[in-house]
Design an enzyme around this catalytic site. Structure first.
Site, PDB file in Angstrom:
ATOM      1  N   ASP A  24     -15.243 -28.075  15.139  1.00 46.54           N
ATOM      2  CA  ASP A  24     -14.143 -28.576  14.303  1.00 46.54           C
ATOM      3  C   ASP A  24     -12.993 -27.573  14.241  1.00 46.54           C
ATOM      4  O   ASP A  24     -13.213 -26.364  14.235  1.00 46.54           O
ATOM      5  CB  ASP A  24     -14.664 -28.861  12.888  1.00 46.54           C
ATOM      6  N   GLY A  25     -11.780 -28.099  14.195  1.00 48.95           N
ATOM      7  CA  GLY A  25     -10.597 -27.257  14.005  1.00 48.95           C
ATOM      8  C   GLY A  25      -9.729 -27.132  15.246  1.00 48.95           C
ATOM      9  O   GLY A  25      -8.746 -26.385  15.229  1.00 48.95           O
ATOM     10  N   GLY A  27      -7.626 -29.307  16.535  1.00 48.97           N
ATOM     11  CA  GLY A  27      -6.278 -29.838  16.295  1.00 48.97           C
ATOM     12  C   GLY A  27      -5.428 -28.837  15.530  1.00 48.97           C
ATOM     13  O   GLY A  27      -4.275 -28.572  15.893  1.00 48.97           O
ATOM     14  N   ARG A  37      -2.344 -31.405  20.324  1.00 48.14           N
ATOM     15  CA  ARG A  37      -3.758 -31.366  19.917  1.00 48.14           C
ATOM     16  C   ARG A  37      -4.685 -31.229  21.126  1.00 48.14           C
ATOM     17  O   ARG A  37      -5.733 -30.592  21.053  1.00 48.14           O
ATOM     18  CB  ARG A  37      -4.106 -32.645  19.140  1.00 48.14           C
ATOM     19  N   HIS A  41      -8.231 -29.023  22.135  1.00 48.65           N
ATOM     20  CA  HIS A  41      -9.522 -29.477  22.677  1.00 48.65           C
ATOM     21  C   HIS A  41      -9.875 -28.699  23.949  1.00 48.65           C
ATOM     22  O   HIS A  41     -11.042 -28.377  24.179  1.00 48.65           O
ATOM     23  CB  HIS A  41      -9.495 -30.980  22.951  1.00 48.65           C
ATOM     24  N   ASN A  72     -14.889 -41.110  16.359  1.00 42.65           N
ATOM     25  CA  ASN A  72     -13.738 -40.481  17.031  1.00 42.65           C
ATOM     26  C   ASN A  72     -12.933 -41.442  17.916  1.00 42.65           C
ATOM     27  O   ASN A  72     -11.820 -41.119  18.326  1.00 42.65           O
ATOM     28  CB  ASN A  72     -14.176 -39.266  17.862  1.00 42.65           C
ATOM     29  N   TRP A  73     -13.478 -42.645  18.196  1.00 47.61           N
ATOM     30  CA  TRP A  73     -12.731 -43.618  19.016  1.00 47.61           C
ATOM     31  C   TRP A  73     -11.469 -44.070  18.312  1.00 47.61           C
ATOM     32  O   TRP A  73     -10.555 -44.597  18.952  1.00 47.61           O
ATOM     33  CB  TRP A  73     -13.600 -44.853  19.317  1.00 47.61           C
TER      34      TRP A  73
HETATM   35  C1  FPP Z   1     -12.805 -31.682  16.342  1.00 45.25           C
HETATM   36  O1  FPP Z   1     -11.592 -30.982  16.083  1.00 45.25           O
HETATM   37  C2  FPP Z   1     -13.038 -31.769  17.792  1.00 45.25           C
HETATM   38  C3  FPP Z   1     -13.230 -32.915  18.498  1.00 45.25           C
HETATM   39  C4  FPP Z   1     -13.268 -34.255  17.878  1.00 45.25           C
HETATM   40  C5  FPP Z   1     -13.390 -32.888  19.972  1.00 45.25           C
HETATM   41  C6  FPP Z   1     -14.270 -31.805  20.531  1.00 45.25           C
HETATM   42  C7  FPP Z   1     -14.269 -31.928  21.998  1.00 45.25           C
HETATM   43  C8  FPP Z   1     -14.148 -30.919  22.878  1.00 45.25           C
HETATM   44  C9  FPP Z   1     -14.080 -29.490  22.475  1.00 45.25           C
HETATM   45  C10 FPP Z   1     -14.014 -31.249  24.322  1.00 45.25           C
HETATM   46  C11 FPP Z   1     -15.191 -31.264  25.197  1.00 45.25           C
HETATM   47  C12 FPP Z   1     -16.397 -30.585  24.747  1.00 45.25           C
HETATM   48  C13 FPP Z   1     -17.330 -29.977  25.522  1.00 45.25           C
HETATM   49  C14 FPP Z   1     -18.567 -29.550  24.841  1.00 45.25           C
HETATM   50  C15 FPP Z   1     -17.191 -29.710  26.960  1.00 45.25           C
HETATM   51  P1  FPP Z   1     -10.403 -31.755  15.374  1.00 45.25           P
HETATM   52  O2  FPP Z   1      -9.546 -32.377  16.409  1.00 45.25           O
HETATM   53  O3  FPP Z   1     -10.968 -32.686  14.351  1.00 45.25           O
HETATM   54  O4  FPP Z   1      -9.651 -30.568  14.676  1.00 45.25           O
HETATM   55  P2  FPP Z   1      -8.782 -30.668  13.338  1.00 45.25           P
HETATM   56  O5  FPP Z   1      -9.735 -30.926  12.227  1.00 45.25           O
HETATM   57  O6  FPP Z   1      -8.176 -29.308  13.249  1.00 45.25           O
HETATM   58  O7  FPP Z   1      -7.774 -31.746  13.543  1.00 45.25           O
END
Ligand code: FPP
Length: 244
Positions: A24-25, A27, A37, A41, A72-73
């Site tokens: 998490d985090g 973004g 964003r 990732h 997440n979709w």
């Molecule tokens: C949450 O951060 C992260 C995700 C929903 C996506 C995680 C996916 C990857 C790191 C890509 C592929 C993974 C691997 C294991 C190869 P957020 O976007 O919710 O962050 P935020 O809370 O700061 O917005």
């Protein structure tokens, strides 16, 4: 057969056998830098590679990460596309390196809705993994804890109806219907990114896990942070509902 022993780490401290992490985090990490964003990732995926390598080197047996949830979709189409592209890139890379490094990889979740290319890569990583023992990385993809329990209940009921299994059910047998069948429960669950909730992750499996929350955003979650989480884990007294 699942190996239930904890490894001794540096200084004789036990190393958790199974670590689970909610990524998490990403973004917010990108926003802080004025980046899209999707750049967060990409940095998050790169950090997964770094932390997985470190886990393997210090003797962790299983690392399970929450990469994409059933919820997440609902994110913008472009963001979902970028995450799928990253998964494709890392799975492709895994296929070429896991034989060399003897790393096992498993995808947990409903993969039937993923692209045919991703499904083929998942099939290949499973096939390669079946040939090795040792460190295993699990990536939760289109995963939800409730959905996992529900599909297990449905498959069990279908097996009973078809006469493939007896109707008696206990926790061990039910566990065999979960995506995580055969894996030991996580000893330590880490959530970086500042939130303090489980977000539908490994609901069944985390019944007795130690939780560690950190404000550090996932792409910045370093090996030193992981050491801190393990040190904290070692200060906790795990009682599994009993007294000591
Ligand atoms: C949450 O951060 C992260 C995700 C929903 C996506 C995680 C996916 C990857 C790191 C890509 C592929 C993974 C691997 C294991 C190869 P957020 O976007 O919710 O962050 P935020 O809370 O700061 O917005």
């Amino acid at each position: 057969m699942v190996d239930n022993r904890l490894n001794a780490g540096e200084g004789g401290n036990p190393i958790p056998r199974h670590i689970a992490i909610i990524l998490d985090g990403n973004g917010r990490w990108a926003k802080k830098r004025g980046l899209p964003r999707t750049a967060g990732h990409a940095a998050g995926a790169e950090n997964f590679r770094k932390i997985a390598t470190y886990c393997k080197n210090i003797g962790v047996k299983y690392l399970t990460v929450y990469a994409f949830s059933t919820e997440n979709w609902t994110r913008p189409k472009e963001e979902v596309k970028a995450i799928m592209k990253l998964l494709d890139k890392y799975l492709h890379e895994a296929i070429t390196t896991m034989e060399r490094d003897h790393i096992r990889m498993r995808i947990l979740g409903d993969v039937s809705v993923l692209s045919p290319e991703l499904q083929e890569e998942i099939r290949e990583t499973n096939e390669i993994s079946s040939r090795y023992e040792g460190f295993q990385a699990n990536i939760c993809l289109n995963y939800g804890g409730r959905a996992e329990i529900l599909q297990a209940a449905k498959r069990f009921a279908a097996d009973v109806a078809a006469g493939r299994t007896e109707k008696e059910l206990d926790e061990a047998k039910f566990g065999g219907y979960l995506y995580s069948a055969g894996l030991p429960d996580p000893d330590l669950l880490i959530r970086p990114g500042g939130e303090k909730r489980i977000s539908n992750f490994l609901l069944w499996q985390c019944a007795y896990s130690e939780f560690y929350f950190s404000d550090v955003l996932w792409p910045d979650f370093s090996t030193e942070e992981l050491d801190r989480a393990i040190a904290e884990f070692n200060r906790r007294e795990r009682r599994f509902g009993g007294v000591k």
